[in-house]
Design an enzyme around this catalytic site. Structure first.
Site, mmCIF file in Angstrom:
data_model
loop_
_atom_site.group_PDB
_atom_site.id
_atom_site.type_symbol
_atom_site.label_atom_id
_atom_site.label_comp_id
_atom_site.label_asym_id
_atom_site.label_seq_id
_atom_site.Cartn_x
_atom_site.Cartn_y
_atom_site.Cartn_z
ATOM 1 N N ARG A 171 52.200 77.991 32.027
ATOM 2 C CA ARG A 171 53.599 77.994 31.607
ATOM 3 C C ARG A 171 54.115 79.426 31.537
ATOM 4 O O ARG A 171 53.688 80.215 30.702
ATOM 5 C CB ARG A 171 53.763 77.310 30.250
ATOM 6 N N SER A 239 57.308 66.262 27.489
ATOM 7 C CA SER A 239 57.507 66.684 26.102
ATOM 8 C C SER A 239 58.446 65.717 25.404
ATOM 9 O O SER A 239 59.489 65.348 25.949
ATOM 10 C CB SER A 239 58.110 68.094 26.063
ATOM 11 N N LYS A 268 58.360 79.365 22.222
ATOM 12 C CA LYS A 268 59.348 78.641 23.018
ATOM 13 C C LYS A 268 60.726 78.796 22.393
ATOM 14 O O LYS A 268 60.892 78.616 21.184
ATOM 15 C CB LYS A 268 58.974 77.155 23.104
#
Length: 339
Positions: A171, A239, A268
């Protein structure tokens, strides 16, 4: 002439590979359409080139390949998926060998039959209804170079693998497509060589290009059903932050869901709110597909997460920011065993 011996061996090889795939499709997947397609292809392979010289030049007992195969473990299959992958490769490689050998003998038209079959086999492989399962494991590793103490994502992944982490997600939000592709390509090799499941976050195109095991989507990414059309049998995760999203993910065919954020997280931006531990508890009692708890999980609070139903824990900064990733993972696992 040994060219006939090559063709004979590869016709047998291709037919045997197709039979294995046909049996898996018939007896395990119970897919009548796929079984029929594989059976028809097997018959065409056997019948498209018939010549008495194939048997004349056959010499199986003195085949050098037998001794090589007997002394090697490279063809060992760990699971059903690896068996399917190996037999499709056997079919495709054998078809190419037949195709090229027939050209040498002047059977150009016949060679084109096997060329067509080879391309059909690529399409059947994509459609074959078997995908890698989301593995049952404790720690779900996620890269985050920003928090990795100056180490590259490649170096961090190497340490995660040494620590025995069995699923790793790439990610990176800020890097260019080319940077992400190059890193994912290197990580795919590391994970494949180590038997680790590799997931790419968001970038469906990169996941497909590097042949990752799966793709992880957010609520604002492409719909699962559309990704499935182009990603074939890859693992697809989504998610989720509330009950409605979890139910929808199951209905749409997600292979697993992310559940969170459990706690506040700094890795995040613009995180959608969640009821955290309360939501995790509901998922653990109502959702049948695998789920991964994520968001602010650390060694200091992981026991609480486990008490609320956590089984698999996505940990980012807690792991990638550790000076010794192997020791950190060992410590976390030791703690998890206490309850």
């Amino acid at each position: 002439m040994n060219i006939y011996r090559m063709i004979d061996a590869n016709i047998n090889r291709v037919s045997e590979g197709l039979r294995v795939l046909e049996d898996i499709s018939r007896f395990i997947l119970e897919d009548s359409d796929m079984s029929r397609s594989l059976k028809e292809m097997r018959h065409i392979v056997r019948k498209s080139f018939s010549d008495s010289k194939l048997i004349t030049f056959r010499d199986s007992c003195n085949d050098l390949g037998l001794n090589i195969s007997q002394s090697s473990t490279i063809d060992n299959k760990e699971d059903l998926l690896s068996l399917v992958e190996a037999n499709f490769k056997r079919v495709q490689e054998g078809l190419r060998s037949i195709e090229e050998s027939l050209k040498v003998l002047g059977h150009y038209d016949k060679s084109k039959v096997y060329e067509r079959l080879r391309y059909e086999s690529y399409d059947l492989e994509k459609k074959f209804g078997l995908k890698k399962d989301f593995i049952d494991t404790d720690i779900y590793g996620i890269t985050a170079e920003e928090f990795s103490l100056g180490r590259t994502n490649i170096q961090v992944v190497e340490e995660m693998i040494k620590a025995g982490i069995k699923i790793i997600q790439y990610r990176e939000k800020e890097k260019s497509k080319l940077e992400k592709y190059n890193e994912c390509k290197a990580i795919r090799k590391l994970t494949k060589d180590s038997g680790v499941t590799f997931i790419v976050n968001d970038d469906v195109d990169i996941a497909i290009a590097v042949e990752a095991d799966g793709i992880h989507l957010g609520q604002d990414d492409m719909p699962i059903e559309e990704v499935r059309k182009i990603a074939g049998n890859m693992i697809i995760g989504l998610s989720t932050h509330n009950i409605k999203q979890a139910k929808t993910a199951v209905e749409k065919g997600a292979d697993y869901i992310g559940v969170g954020p459990i706690f506040n997280t700094t890795t995040k931006k613009n995180v959608e709110k969640s009821e955290g531990l309360k939501y995790l508890k509901w998922v653990s009692e109502n959702i049948q597909i695998p789920y991964v708890a994520i968001g602010g999980i650390k060694e200091s609070n992981i026991i609480e997460v486990k008490k609320y139903g956590g089984k698999c824990f996505a940990m980012i900064s807690e792991i990638v920011s550790s000076p010794d990733i192997v020791k950190k993972v060992e410590s976390i696992r030791k703690l998890l065993k206490t309850i």
